[in-house]
Design a protein around this motif. Sequence first.
Motif, PDB file in Angstrom:
ATOM      1  N   PHE A   1       0.816  -1.212   0.000  1.00 26.61           N
ATOM      2  CA  PHE A   1       0.000   0.000   0.000  1.00 26.61           C
ATOM      3  C   PHE A   1       0.859   1.276   0.000  1.00 26.61           C
ATOM      4  CE2 PHE A   1      -2.765   3.178   2.014  1.00 26.61           C
ATOM      5  CZ  PHE A   1      -3.925   3.020   1.260  1.00 26.61           C
ATOM      6  N   ALA A   2       2.113   1.167   0.458  1.00 20.75           N
ATOM      7  CA  ALA A   2       2.955   2.377   0.613  1.00 20.75           C
ATOM      8  C   ALA A   2       3.171   3.117  -0.705  1.00 20.75           C
ATOM      9  CB  ALA A   2       4.287   2.006   1.253  1.00 20.75           C
ATOM     10  N   PRO A   3       3.536   2.458  -1.844  1.00 23.17           N
ATOM     11  CA  PRO A   3       3.705   3.208  -3.110  1.00 23.17           C
ATOM     12  C   PRO A   3       2.419   3.885  -3.562  1.00 23.17           C
ATOM     13  CG  PRO A   3       4.745   1.070  -3.256  1.00 23.17           C
ATOM     14  CD  PRO A   3       3.960   1.068  -1.991  1.00 23.17           C
ATOM     15  N   PHE A   4       1.296   3.160  -3.352  1.00 23.16           N
ATOM     16  CA  PHE A   4       0.004   3.723  -3.746  1.00 23.16           C
ATOM     17  C   PHE A   4      -0.301   4.972  -2.924  1.00 23.16           C
ATOM     18  CE2 PHE A   4      -4.592   3.882  -2.805  1.00 23.16           C
ATOM     19  CZ  PHE A   4      -5.067   4.228  -4.051  1.00 23.16           C
ATOM     20  N   ARG A   5       0.000   4.917  -1.618  1.00 21.32           N
ATOM     21  CA  ARG A   5      -0.269   6.081  -0.767  1.00 21.32           C
ATOM     22  C   ARG A   5       0.636   7.260  -1.188  1.00 21.32           C
ATOM     23  NH1 ARG A   5      -2.495   7.715   4.175  1.00 21.32           N
ATOM     24  NH2 ARG A   5      -2.314   9.980   4.081  1.00 21.32           N
ATOM     25  N   GLN A   6       1.859   6.936  -1.546  1.00 19.00           N
ATOM     26  CA  GLN A   6       2.782   8.012  -1.973  1.00 19.00           C
ATOM     27  C   GLN A   6       2.268   8.688  -3.239  1.00 19.00           C
ATOM     28  OE1 GLN A   6       6.747   6.596  -2.565  1.00 19.00           O
ATOM     29  NE2 GLN A   6       7.593   8.632  -2.961  1.00 19.00           N
ATOM     30  N   ARG A   7       1.790   7.906  -4.215  1.00 19.06           N
ATOM     31  CA  ARG A   7       1.270   8.488  -5.452  1.00 19.06           C
ATOM     32  C   ARG A   7      -0.011   9.266  -5.184  1.00 19.06           C
ATOM     33  NH1 ARG A   7       3.352   3.537  -7.293  1.00 19.06           N
ATOM     34  NH2 ARG A   7       5.039   3.813  -8.828  1.00 19.06           N
ATOM     35  N   ILE A   8      -0.829   8.754  -4.250  1.00 21.16           N
ATOM     36  CA  ILE A   8      -2.049   9.498  -3.892  1.00 21.16           C
ATOM     37  C   ILE A   8      -1.666  10.857  -3.326  1.00 21.16           C
ATOM     38  CG2 ILE A   8      -3.939   9.555  -2.209  1.00 21.16           C
ATOM     39  CD1 ILE A   8      -4.662   7.928  -4.581  1.00 21.16           C
ATOM     40  N   ASP A   9      -0.648  10.866  -2.441  1.00 18.77           N
ATOM     41  CA  ASP A   9      -0.219  12.146  -1.867  1.00 18.77           C
ATOM     42  C   ASP A   9       0.286  13.094  -2.964  1.00 18.77           C
ATOM     43  OD1 ASP A   9      -0.889  11.188   0.601  1.00 18.77           O
ATOM     44  OD2 ASP A   9       1.159  10.568   1.144  1.00 18.77           O
ATOM     45  N   GLN A  10       1.071  12.535  -3.923  1.00 20.25           N
ATOM     46  CA  GLN A  10       1.533  13.379  -5.039  1.00 20.25           C
ATOM     47  C   GLN A  10       0.368  13.887  -5.873  1.00 20.25           C
ATOM     48  OE1 GLN A  10       4.265  10.969  -7.239  1.00 20.25           O
ATOM     49  NE2 GLN A  10       5.831  10.947  -5.605  1.00 20.25           N
ATOM     50  N   PHE A  11      -0.591  12.981  -6.121  1.00 20.07           N
ATOM     51  CA  PHE A  11      -1.761  13.350  -6.929  1.00 20.07           C
ATOM     52  C   PHE A  11      -2.566  14.443  -6.238  1.00 20.07           C
ATOM     53  CE2 PHE A  11      -6.219  12.654  -8.085  1.00 20.07           C
ATOM     54  CZ  PHE A  11      -6.167  12.767  -9.450  1.00 20.07           C
ATOM     55  N   VAL A  12      -2.772  14.288  -4.920  1.00 21.91           N
ATOM     56  CA  VAL A  12      -3.548  15.286  -4.177  1.00 21.91           C
ATOM     57  C   VAL A  12      -2.793  16.606  -4.122  1.00 21.91           C
ATOM     58  CG1 VAL A  12      -4.463  15.854  -1.902  1.00 21.91           C
ATOM     59  CG2 VAL A  12      -4.811  13.575  -2.839  1.00 21.91           C
ATOM     60  N   ALA A  13      -1.469  16.540  -3.890  1.00 21.23           N
ATOM     61  CA  ALA A  13      -0.682  17.785  -3.809  1.00 21.23           C
ATOM     62  C   ALA A  13      -0.681  18.526  -5.149  1.00 21.23           C
ATOM     63  CB  ALA A  13       0.747  17.448  -3.367  1.00 21.23           C
ATOM     64  N   PHE A  14      -0.518  17.760  -6.247  1.00 17.97           N
ATOM     65  CA  PHE A  14      -0.487  18.392  -7.572  1.00 17.97           C
ATOM     66  C   PHE A  14      -1.831  19.019  -7.907  1.00 17.97           C
ATOM     67  CE2 PHE A  14      -1.286  18.037 -12.143  1.00 17.97           C
ATOM     68  CZ  PHE A  14      -0.291  18.856 -12.629  1.00 17.97           C
ATOM     69  N   ARG A  15      -2.939  18.290  -7.654  1.00 16.33           N
ATOM     70  CA  ARG A  15      -4.260  18.811  -7.992  1.00 16.33           C
ATOM     71  C   ARG A  15      -4.636  19.985  -7.065  1.00 16.33           C
ATOM     72  NH1 ARG A  15      -5.517  16.908 -13.065  1.00 16.33           N
ATOM     73  NH2 ARG A  15      -4.570  14.815 -13.200  1.00 16.33           N
ATOM     74  N   THR A  16      -4.145  19.922  -5.824  1.00 14.12           N
ATOM     75  CA  THR A  16      -4.415  21.047  -4.916  1.00 14.12           C
ATOM     76  C   THR A  16      -3.725  22.318  -5.415  1.00 14.12           C
ATOM     77  OG1 THR A  16      -4.588  19.509  -3.052  1.00 14.12           O
ATOM     78  CG2 THR A  16      -4.225  21.823  -2.539  1.00 14.12           C
ATOM     79  N   GLU A  17      -2.498  22.167  -5.859  1.00 16.03           N
ATOM     80  CA  GLU A  17      -1.775  23.317  -6.421  1.00 16.03           C
ATOM     81  C   GLU A  17      -2.484  23.835  -7.672  1.00 16.03           C
ATOM     82  OE1 GLU A  17       1.012  26.305  -6.877  1.00 16.03           O
ATOM     83  OE2 GLU A  17       0.537  25.033  -5.153  1.00 16.03           O
ATOM     84  N   MET A  18      -3.000  22.926  -8.506  1.00 16.75           N
ATOM     85  CA  MET A  18      -3.738  23.327  -9.704  1.00 16.75           C
ATOM     86  C   MET A  18      -4.962  24.152  -9.322  1.00 16.75           C
ATOM     87  SD  MET A  18      -5.639  20.946 -12.510  1.00 16.75           S
ATOM     88  CE  MET A  18      -4.116  20.157 -12.992  1.00 16.75           C
TER      89      MET A  18
ATOM     90  N   ASN B   1       0.976  18.183 -18.927  1.00 15.09           N
ATOM     91  CA  ASN B   1       2.327  17.743 -19.221  1.00 15.09           C
ATOM     92  C   ASN B   1       2.402  16.232 -19.010  1.00 15.09           C
ATOM     93  OD1 ASN B   1       3.035  17.251 -16.299  1.00 15.09           O
ATOM     94  ND2 ASN B   1       2.678  19.481 -16.249  1.00 15.09           N
ATOM     95  N   ASP B   2       3.510  15.638 -19.487  1.00 20.13           N
ATOM     96  CA  ASP B   2       3.675  14.172 -19.418  1.00 20.13           C
ATOM     97  C   ASP B   2       3.885  13.674 -17.990  1.00 20.13           C
ATOM     98  OD1 ASP B   2       3.411  14.046 -22.121  1.00 20.13           O
ATOM     99  OD2 ASP B   2       5.592  14.140 -22.509  1.00 20.13           O
ATOM    100  N   GLU B   3       4.505  14.473 -17.154  1.00 21.74           N
ATOM    101  CA  GLU B   3       4.742  14.050 -15.765  1.00 21.74           C
ATOM    102  C   GLU B   3       3.442  13.828 -15.037  1.00 21.74           C
ATOM    103  OE1 GLU B   3       7.030  15.579 -11.708  1.00 21.74           O
ATOM    104  OE2 GLU B   3       7.060  16.822 -13.536  1.00 21.74           O
ATOM    105  N   ASN B   4       2.498  14.723 -15.223  1.00 25.38           N
ATOM    106  CA  ASN B   4       1.181  14.588 -14.591  1.00 25.38           C
ATOM    107  C   ASN B   4       0.471  13.338 -15.090  1.00 25.38           C
ATOM    108  OD1 ASN B   4      -1.167  15.099 -13.186  1.00 25.38           O
ATOM    109  ND2 ASN B   4      -2.005  16.389 -14.812  1.00 25.38           N
ATOM    110  N   ARG B   5       0.529  13.127 -16.412  1.00 25.25           N
ATOM    111  CA  ARG B   5      -0.130  11.951 -16.963  1.00 25.25           C
ATOM    112  C   ARG B   5       0.560  10.657 -16.490  1.00 25.25           C
ATOM    113  NH1 ARG B   5      -0.932  15.669 -21.213  1.00 25.25           N
ATOM    114  NH2 ARG B   5       1.144  15.264 -22.085  1.00 25.25           N
TER     115      ARG B   5
END
Length: 550
Positions: free
Chosen positions: A122-139, A157-161
């Motif tokens: 679950f740890a990698p998934f939680r890390q990506r969720i945190d990145q996803f939430v942080a990126f979308r929050t900044e957006m 951009n490709d990084e987001n995708r």
Amino acid sequence: MQAVLRRFTNSLPSFDLNDKISAAAAGFAVLVMLSTLGALSALREQRLFYDRLEALAAASRNIERANATIYAVVMESRGIYMSADRNVARRYADSLLAKLRQLTKIVEEWEALLPADDAATFAPFRQRIDQFVAFRTEMARRTISVGSSAARELGDNDENRAVRTALNEDLETLSQLYADRIRELGEAADARGMVAFYLGGLGLLIIVLIAAAALALRWGVLMPLLDIARVTDRIAAGRIKLKIPHARRHDEIGHVAHAVETYQDNVFRLQELEEHEIEIERQHAVILRQHERLEQGALSSQQRLDAAVANMAQGLIMLDSFCYVLMVNDQYRALYGLPASIARPGTHMRDILAHRARQGLLREKPADFLASLRERIREGKPAISEFELGDGRIIRVCERPMDGGGWIATHEDFTTQRRNERILARAEYFLAALLENIPQAVVAKDAQSLRYVFVNHAAEKLFGLPRAQIIGRAARELFPEPTGELLESFDRAHLDEVGDETPKAHSIDTPGNGKRDVVVRRLPVTVGEGQPKYLLSIVEDHTQDQRAAA
């Protein structure tokens, strides 16, 4: 079925009934304990199964909720990208922030219920969720502060995708993991179904064994006890020559049957004693009637009365209702050593009792004896009693009331009769002991019915049967054919004086001791005069001598 159960019960080892019941109870206890442990284990496994199933179901729901929320976030992001109006883009940004908070809450709840084994997955998934939430929050923040163009510049951009694609792969990985676990759980459920099947089979086996034990208890214990109870009732009703069932068993039932057999023998002996007592009472009644006739004859004439009183063997005393002496004979005076000056008409009974007490011929106090006498006179009931004097003599007293009041009593010295009875009893005991201990078999039969009325211990050994099974039965009922008929024909020939009195050699088949070579001497026994009443046979077993000679 009943015959099968009886054969099964009889085929068991000769253990005590208590041992059999204890062994069966121990076996049932072991089976019940195994069944209980199996049921508890199955219950525990079932509880764990439902807990794991509920955890997997919750994880599956969380995947669906997270996936749906992520999709909603992506749609809100696209709304921001496509909105030219800043106010519309802000509404999408607000909605995006709400969806991100919802996604964060879902992931936190999911992580709180997550088992320790799934933490690494679950740890990698939680890390990506945190990145996803942080990126979308900044957006969303840039959309609100600058506009949709700034958000589009940040997110397109490709990084987001790549983050979005990796997040989808994590969800698919977790989904596949939980699917595999649900499949494994289903296989485990199938295995537990087999365990439930085995537990059901064990329960059915316990029920069958309990039913078999109940039937075995019924036919091995209850029915034999009922058989013995029915025979006991028949013995109590007067049929004292019956075969006791189950007497050959070696357990507690057999002990009860042996006790009933002993009771039957005692009842038979008691009946003989009662018949003997009845005969004695009949003789006493005859004597009493003779006394009554003498008394009636004496009252008819004073002269005949005086003669009878003077010549009767018993001591006689006649009292009035106040215990004064009306008549007393010399035999009464001689019996108690009373002088004529004391034992004479007109004397009160207390003077006679006082003299007897001084002579040591009265065990009671004179006052007590006189009170008892007055009570008997008041009741007016005839009575016969015996008492022992101080010098050892036994006196028999017959008392009865007189017409018009008063009391008459005859006193007789019964010492010789009682001593002869004791001598006779000792002689009978000696004779019985002698017959029981001689090596030859001695049997006695009724001369009319030829049924056995007596057998000694040697006869029991020769016949191979206990005495209770011999007494009261004829030879044809005990011995196999043709031995029984031949023995009875020899007995009747001897009673009819056809045969001589020399010993006869016979080869007989005994009921329980096989073939025996015997020599029989038959002696008719006559009581008084007339036909023989019994036939006495003395049997010598020469089987060993014959075999040794052969």
